[in-house]
Scaffold this motif. Structure first.
Motif, PDB file in Angstrom:
ATOM      1  N   LEU A  12       1.012  -1.229  -0.106  1.00 28.37           N
ATOM      2  CA  LEU A  12      -0.137  -0.089   0.065  1.00 28.37           C
ATOM      3  C   LEU A  12       0.792   1.166  -0.098  1.00 28.37           C
ATOM      4  CD1 LEU A  12      -2.904  -1.067   2.401  1.00 28.37           C
ATOM      5  CD2 LEU A  12      -2.899  -0.752  -0.171  1.00 28.37           C
ATOM      6  N   LYS A  13       1.936   1.172   0.689  1.00 26.33           N
ATOM      7  CA  LYS A  13       2.750   2.405   0.809  1.00 26.33           C
ATOM      8  C   LYS A  13       3.467   2.532  -0.501  1.00 26.33           C
ATOM      9  CE  LYS A  13       3.146   2.907   5.561  1.00 26.33           C
ATOM     10  NZ  LYS A  13       2.796   4.085   6.240  1.00 26.33           N
ATOM     11  N   ASP A  14       3.663   1.340  -1.104  1.00 21.03           N
ATOM     12  CA  ASP A  14       4.346   1.827  -2.701  1.00 21.03           C
ATOM     13  C   ASP A  14       3.514   2.168  -3.539  1.00 21.03           C
ATOM     14  OD1 ASP A  14       6.405   1.604  -4.472  1.00 21.03           O
ATOM     15  OD2 ASP A  14       5.648  -0.312  -5.185  1.00 21.03           O
ATOM     16  N   ILE A  15       2.083   1.566  -3.562  1.00 21.11           N
ATOM     17  CA  ILE A  15       0.833   2.308  -4.328  1.00 21.11           C
ATOM     18  C   ILE A  15       0.932   3.621  -3.944  1.00 21.11           C
ATOM     19  CG2 ILE A  15      -1.521   2.132  -4.725  1.00 21.11           C
ATOM     20  CD1 ILE A  15      -1.103  -0.849  -4.322  1.00 21.11           C
ATOM     21  N   ARG A  16       0.783   4.275  -2.670  1.00 19.23           N
ATOM     22  CA  ARG A  16       0.436   5.674  -2.400  1.00 19.23           C
ATOM     23  C   ARG A  16       1.662   6.490  -2.804  1.00 19.23           C
ATOM     24  NH1 ARG A  16      -0.831   5.455   3.621  1.00 19.23           N
ATOM     25  NH2 ARG A  16      -2.140   3.861   2.964  1.00 19.23           N
ATOM     26  N   HIS A  17       2.840   5.783  -2.969  1.00 19.69           N
ATOM     27  CA  HIS A  17       4.046   6.807  -3.499  1.00 19.69           C
ATOM     28  C   HIS A  17       3.862   7.209  -4.840  1.00 19.69           C
ATOM     29  CE1 HIS A  17       8.031   8.186  -3.930  1.00 19.69           C
ATOM     30  NE2 HIS A  17       8.415   7.148  -4.609  1.00 19.69           N
ATOM     31  N   GLY A  18       3.242   6.126  -5.663  1.00 24.95           N
ATOM     32  CA  GLY A  18       2.963   6.234  -7.262  1.00 24.95           C
ATOM     33  C   GLY A  18       1.818   6.217  -7.413  1.00 24.95           C
ATOM     34  N   LEU A  19       0.945   6.995  -6.643  1.00 21.25           N
ATOM     35  CA  LEU A  19      -0.635   6.996  -7.076  1.00 21.25           C
ATOM     36  C   LEU A  19      -1.073   7.299  -8.182  1.00 21.25           C
ATOM     37  CD1 LEU A  19      -3.061   5.951  -5.169  1.00 21.25           C
ATOM     38  CD2 LEU A  19      -3.426   8.205  -4.702  1.00 21.25           C
ATOM     39  N   LEU A  41       8.807   4.936   1.365  1.00 18.29           N
ATOM     40  CA  LEU A  41       8.725   5.303   2.705  1.00 18.29           C
ATOM     41  C   LEU A  41       9.236   6.477   3.132  1.00 18.29           C
ATOM     42  CD1 LEU A  41       9.590   1.619   4.136  1.00 18.29           C
ATOM     43  CD2 LEU A  41       7.367   2.506   3.640  1.00 18.29           C
ATOM     44  N   THR A  42       8.634   7.108   4.064  1.00 21.21           N
ATOM     45  CA  THR A  42       9.297   8.503   4.697  1.00 21.21           C
ATOM     46  C   THR A  42      10.478   7.921   5.553  1.00 21.21           C
ATOM     47  OG1 THR A  42       8.119   8.319   6.752  1.00 21.21           O
ATOM     48  CG2 THR A  42       6.965   9.551   5.198  1.00 21.21           C
ATOM     49  N   ALA A  43      11.241   9.026   5.902  1.00 23.70           N
ATOM     50  CA  ALA A  43      12.528   8.873   6.563  1.00 23.70           C
ATOM     51  C   ALA A  43      12.293   8.004   7.844  1.00 23.70           C
ATOM     52  CB  ALA A  43      13.260  10.049   7.113  1.00 23.70           C
ATOM     53  N   GLU A  44      11.187   8.278   8.636  1.00 23.69           N
ATOM     54  CA  GLU A  44      10.746   7.517   9.774  1.00 23.69           C
ATOM     55  C   GLU A  44      10.239   6.174   9.505  1.00 23.69           C
ATOM     56  OE1 GLU A  44       8.027   9.659  12.823  1.00 23.69           O
ATOM     57  OE2 GLU A  44       6.866   7.931  12.542  1.00 23.69           O
ATOM     58  N   LYS A  47       8.913  13.028   8.467  1.00 20.79           N
ATOM     59  CA  LYS A  47       7.895  12.535   7.660  1.00 20.79           C
ATOM     60  C   LYS A  47       8.022  12.795   6.326  1.00 20.79           C
ATOM     61  CE  LYS A  47       5.491  11.511  11.128  1.00 20.79           C
ATOM     62  NZ  LYS A  47       4.978  10.092  11.586  1.00 20.79           N
ATOM     63  N   VAL A  48       9.343  13.076   5.891  1.00 21.91           N
ATOM     64  CA  VAL A  48       9.855  13.494   4.489  1.00 21.91           C
ATOM     65  C   VAL A  48      10.365  12.070   3.732  1.00 21.91           C
ATOM     66  CG1 VAL A  48      11.589  14.898   3.098  1.00 21.91           C
ATOM     67  CG2 VAL A  48      10.462  15.765   4.986  1.00 21.91           C
ATOM     68  N   LYS A  49      10.025  12.067   2.449  1.00 22.36           N
ATOM     69  CA  LYS A  49      10.204  10.892   1.606  1.00 22.36           C
ATOM     70  C   LYS A  49      11.914  11.217   1.016  1.00 22.36           C
ATOM     71  CE  LYS A  49       6.189   8.585   0.931  1.00 22.36           C
ATOM     72  NZ  LYS A  49       5.445   9.085  -0.165  1.00 22.36           N
ATOM     73  N   ALA A  70      13.611  11.298  -1.517  1.00 20.06           N
ATOM     74  CA  ALA A  70      13.641  12.097  -2.670  1.00 20.06           C
ATOM     75  C   ALA A  70      13.731  13.585  -2.294  1.00 20.06           C
ATOM     76  CB  ALA A  70      12.553  11.850  -3.786  1.00 20.06           C
ATOM     77  N   LEU A  71      13.242  13.950  -1.053  1.00 14.58           N
ATOM     78  CA  LEU A  71      13.235  15.318  -0.855  1.00 14.58           C
ATOM     79  C   LEU A  71      14.444  15.561   0.408  1.00 14.58           C
ATOM     80  CD1 LEU A  71       9.441  15.923  -0.613  1.00 14.58           C
ATOM     81  CD2 LEU A  71      10.912  16.699  -2.461  1.00 14.58           C
ATOM     82  N   LEU A  72      15.283  14.398   0.620  1.00 18.57           N
ATOM     83  CA  LEU A  72      16.116  14.923   1.726  1.00 18.57           C
ATOM     84  C   LEU A  72      17.232  15.170   1.049  1.00 18.57           C
ATOM     85  CD1 LEU A  72      15.747  11.558   3.779  1.00 18.57           C
ATOM     86  CD2 LEU A  72      15.087  13.884   4.533  1.00 18.57           C
ATOM     87  N   SER A  73      18.462  15.974   1.726  1.00 20.42           N
ATOM     88  CA  SER A  73      19.688  16.121   0.918  1.00 20.42           C
ATOM     89  C   SER A  73      20.695  15.127   1.251  1.00 20.42           C
ATOM     90  CB  SER A  73      20.325  17.548   1.979  1.00 20.42           C
ATOM     91  OG  SER A  73      20.619  17.110   3.235  1.00 20.42           O
ATOM     92  N   GLY A  74      21.775  15.027   0.527  1.00 17.33           N
ATOM     93  CA  GLY A  74      22.719  13.676   0.858  1.00 17.33           C
ATOM     94  C   GLY A  74      23.022  13.503   2.017  1.00 17.33           C
ATOM     95  N   GLY A  75      23.413  14.493   2.948  1.00  9.00           N
ATOM     96  CA  GLY A  75      23.788  14.295   4.288  1.00  9.00           C
ATOM     97  C   GLY A  75      22.424  13.811   4.948  1.00  9.00           C
ATOM     98  N   GLU A  76      21.338  14.459   4.982  1.00 15.57           N
ATOM     99  CA  GLU A  76      20.086  13.873   5.686  1.00 15.57           C
ATOM    100  C   GLU A  76      19.811  12.370   5.388  1.00 15.57           C
ATOM    101  OE1 GLU A  76      17.877  18.119   6.049  1.00 15.57           O
ATOM    102  OE2 GLU A  76      17.398  16.947   4.300  1.00 15.57           O
ATOM    103  N   ALA A  77      19.785  12.245   3.910  1.00 14.03           N
ATOM    104  CA  ALA A  77      19.515  10.760   3.515  1.00 14.03           C
ATOM    105  C   ALA A  77      20.516   9.940   4.219  1.00 14.03           C
ATOM    106  CB  ALA A  77      19.605  10.556   2.146  1.00 14.03           C
ATOM    107  N   GLN A  78      21.936   9.949   4.216  1.00 18.57           N
ATOM    108  CA  GLN A  78      22.912   9.327   4.909  1.00 18.57           C
ATOM    109  C   GLN A  78      22.747   9.169   6.276  1.00 18.57           C
ATOM    110  OE1 GLN A  78      24.205   6.840   3.747  1.00 18.57           O
ATOM    111  NE2 GLN A  78      26.089   7.262   2.813  1.00 18.57           N
ATOM    112  N   ARG A  79      22.379  10.114   6.986  1.00 23.26           N
ATOM    113  CA  ARG A  79      21.866   9.761   8.402  1.00 23.26           C
ATOM    114  C   ARG A  79      20.796   9.142   8.812  1.00 23.26           C
ATOM    115  NH1 ARG A  79      22.053  15.907  10.583  1.00 23.26           N
ATOM    116  NH2 ARG A  79      22.163  16.471   8.400  1.00 23.26           N
ATOM    117  N   VAL A  80      19.665   9.234   7.700  1.00 22.96           N
ATOM    118  CA  VAL A  80      18.547   8.225   7.994  1.00 22.96           C
ATOM    119  C   VAL A  80      19.006   7.015   7.757  1.00 22.96           C
ATOM    120  CG1 VAL A  80      16.323   7.737   6.912  1.00 22.96           C
ATOM    121  CG2 VAL A  80      16.895  10.167   7.247  1.00 22.96           C
TER     122      VAL A  80
END
Lengths: 377, 230
Positions: free
Chosen positions: A5-12, B106-109, B144-146, B148-158
């Motif tokens: 569902l998460k993947d579907i929502r991502h590319g809805l 998925l979000t960072a979290e 709560k950010v996906k 694709a919207l994280l900077s390189g440093g942020e993504a690496q820390r996640v």
């Protein structure tokens, strides 16, 4: 956490578009199923309408639908007096083209004796035929309305009632008139021709003939005995209702039915391939993510669930969209589109099976992915 | 710094690919031991066997010969099924990639929580633990950010948070700072070391990044599949 569902929502948006595309394909599949059913249903409508037990027709013919049949009109009296017959009625069938409201209507005219078998079973609007002449009850698809008049041959008929679902095997809507009017319509000469015949001194010998006599049996009466008895008369043949229905399907609509059936089979195969390709492509696009999941320790069941759930959601969405679309447009088809709940559920089952098979291909590819793919890039 | 138990023990490990004329020996009789709290780097030219060794320690690749013991458990001894090795990875090993390899849907979290979810932790507990880790790594505000919207440093820390989420005792990192500038690379390595010490874990890093060589306890050089220097 449901990854599917998460993947579907991502590319809805993309997923919805894919579902919509699949839905359109399912619309076509459902339309073909409906057209196929409609063809069979239409073909049988005219046979089923009189609610008969036995059809008495001309000997050596398969009338009155598969081929022409002509028997004396007084056959009805003879049949009505036979043991076990509760009631009998003579009927006549013919196609006419009539001009009405600026357009030409192709109409199937059913002549019957009011008060006897052969007429419409239920009047949807208006009333049944009450006069001996020049009244008709029309199928709603003719576009005729109660109170309107229409000319058949040299006579003008008034529409007094409407019925639904009455048509011949070609899909032409039916109108019911009295048997007398139908026989006149079939045999009456044009006035100019009558004058020529009169000038030649020809004597008009009108033999009163009808296409068939239909009989309803008394409760418990033996249908086979009646048909056997009728067949002893050299000029008559008899068929049970089931035989008449079978004859119509085999001789009149069989080719069209097989044509549509074959096309439906091809369409279902194409749909299966398209669904398989979509699901396989969706999986291939996720191989890197699947490798990552494997690397971080996701068990096989998590990866299988991701693929299978998406495949089933895709199939279910496509099926639902297809069903909604066909239900909203089926009445605009020139011929009837008949969708039975059974057909719809069978298609759902087929789609579910195709989705599961297709996802098996994707699952196979996913299982082969080396988790090391996620490293080193 | 006091070092703890031996977490990785690699004895006489060899790995070859192919047979006959096409045979390539990626590793030859490698011995290595890494203790809890230790941060080591695997160095060497391309084709020297760094990634092969990392994959063997990560239970992705089986050695052709030799013995591997992870946190006291001998692996690749014929008793382990593929699913058992995957479970071992989930329980004991954390991976950090050059390309952070966060799941894009998925979000960072959620990227951090998914590991805990797979380990069977209750969803709410997993979310709280993920949030704590992200806050600790100073990317909590991007929870709560996906990716694709994280900077390189942020993504690496996640990605680091994900690797540490299940409190693994062995952390394997493949070029973790390749996409970062010098200052950020140093910060990330300091952070990893701090977490390793706190969690009594060890870190094995494949790197070419000379800017962070001073952050390691040991530099292990590999050349032609052999340990060149330790």
């Amino acid at each position: 956490m449901n990854l599917a569902l998460k993947d579907i929502r991502h590319g809805l948006f993309r997923f919805v578009l894919t579902c919509f595309g699949l839905g359109l394909l399912m619309t076509v599949v459902l339309a073909m199923i409906g057209i196929y059913n409609g063809l069979v249903s239409d073909a049988l409508a005219v046979v089923k309408a009189p609610v008969a037990d036995v059809w008495v027709v001309e000997a050596g013919t398969k009338g009155p639908f598969a081929e022409a049949s002509s028997i004396p009109a007084d056959t009805r009296d003879a049949v009505a007096r036979m043991p076990g017959v509760a009631e009998a009625g003579a009927v006549n069938y013919q196609n006419v083209e009539a001009f009405h409201a600026g357009r030409t209507l192709r109409i199937y005219v059913v002549g019957y004796e009011p008060g006897r078998p052969g007429g419409p079973q239920a009047i949807a609007e208006g009333r049944g035929i009450g006069a001996s002449h020049f009244e008709l009850v029309a199928d709603r698809k003719t576009g005729l309305l109660p109170g309107e008049t229409i000319r058949f041959g040299r006579k003008r008929f008034t529409v007094v009632g409407l019925v639904e679902g009455a048509m011949n095997s070609g899909g032409d809507p039916a109108v019911y008139v009295t048997l007398a009017d139908a026989m006149a319509l079939q045999t009456e000469l044009d006035p100019a021709a009558q004058r020529v015949q009169a000038a030649r001194g020809a004597v008009s010998v009108k033999s009163a003939s009808v296409a068939a006599v239909i009989a309803r049996m008394a409760p418990g009466a033996d249908v086979d005995l009646l048909t056997a008895t009728v067949r002893q008369w050299k000029h008559l043949a008899a068929m049970t209702q089931a035989e008449q229905e079978e004859l119509l399907l085999v001789s009149v609509v069989d080719k069209a039915r097989r044509q549509i059936g074959l096309f439906l089979g091809i369409l279902l195969s194409v749909s299966a391939v398209v669904i398989a390709l979509i699901i396989y492509t969706m999986t291939m696009e996720k191989l890197k993510q699947i490798a990552t999941l494997k690397l971080i320790g996701a068990p096989d069941r998590t990866i299988v669930a991701l693929i299978v759930q998406q495949a089933l959601i895709l199939g279910a969405s496509g099926w639902a969209i297809g069903l909604m679309l066909i239900l909203s447009v089926k009445d605009y088809f020139p011929r009837r589109v008949v969708l039975e709940p059974f057909n719809v559920m069978v298609l759902a089952g087929i789609i579910a099976a195709v989705c599961l098979l297709s996802s098996a291909l994707g699952v196979r590819a996913a299982m082969k992915v080396d988790p090391a793919t996620a490293l080193g890039s | 710094m006091a070092l703890g138990d031996i977490l990785i023990e690699v004895s006489n490990v060899a790995k070859h690919f192919g047979e006959g004329e096409t045979r390539v020996d990626a590793l030859r009789a490698v011995d290595l031991a890494v203790r809890a709290g230790e941060v080591i780097a695997l160095l060497g030219p391309s084709g020297s066997g760094k990634t092969t060794l990392l994959n063997i320690i990560g239970c992705i690749l089986a050695p052709s010969a030799g013995r591997v013991v992870l946190d006291g458990e001998p692996v690749f001894d014929g008793r382990w099924l593929r699913r058992d090795l995957r479970r071992l990875r989930l329980d004991k090993i954390g991976f950090i990639f050059q390309a952070h390899n966060l799941l894009p849907f998925l979000t960072a979290e959620e990227n951090v929580a998914v590991v805990l979810d797979l380990a069977g932790l209750h969803a709410e507990e997993g979310r709280v633990r993920a949030r704590e880790l992200l806050d600790y790594l100073e990317v909590g505000h991007r929870a709560k950010v996906k990716p694709a919207l994280l900077s390189g440093g942020e993504a690496q820390r996640v990605a680091i948070a994900r690797a540490l989420a299940n409190r693994p005792r062995i952390i394997l990192a493949d070029e973790p700072t390749a996409a970062l500038d010098g200052a950020r690379a140093g910060l990330v390595m300091d952070l990893m070391r701090k977490l390793a010490v706190e969690q009594e874990a060890c870190i094995v890093t494949v790197t070419h990044d000379e800017k962070i060589f001073d952050r390691f306890d040991r530099l292990i050089h590999l050349r032609d599949g052999r340990l060149a220097d330790a």
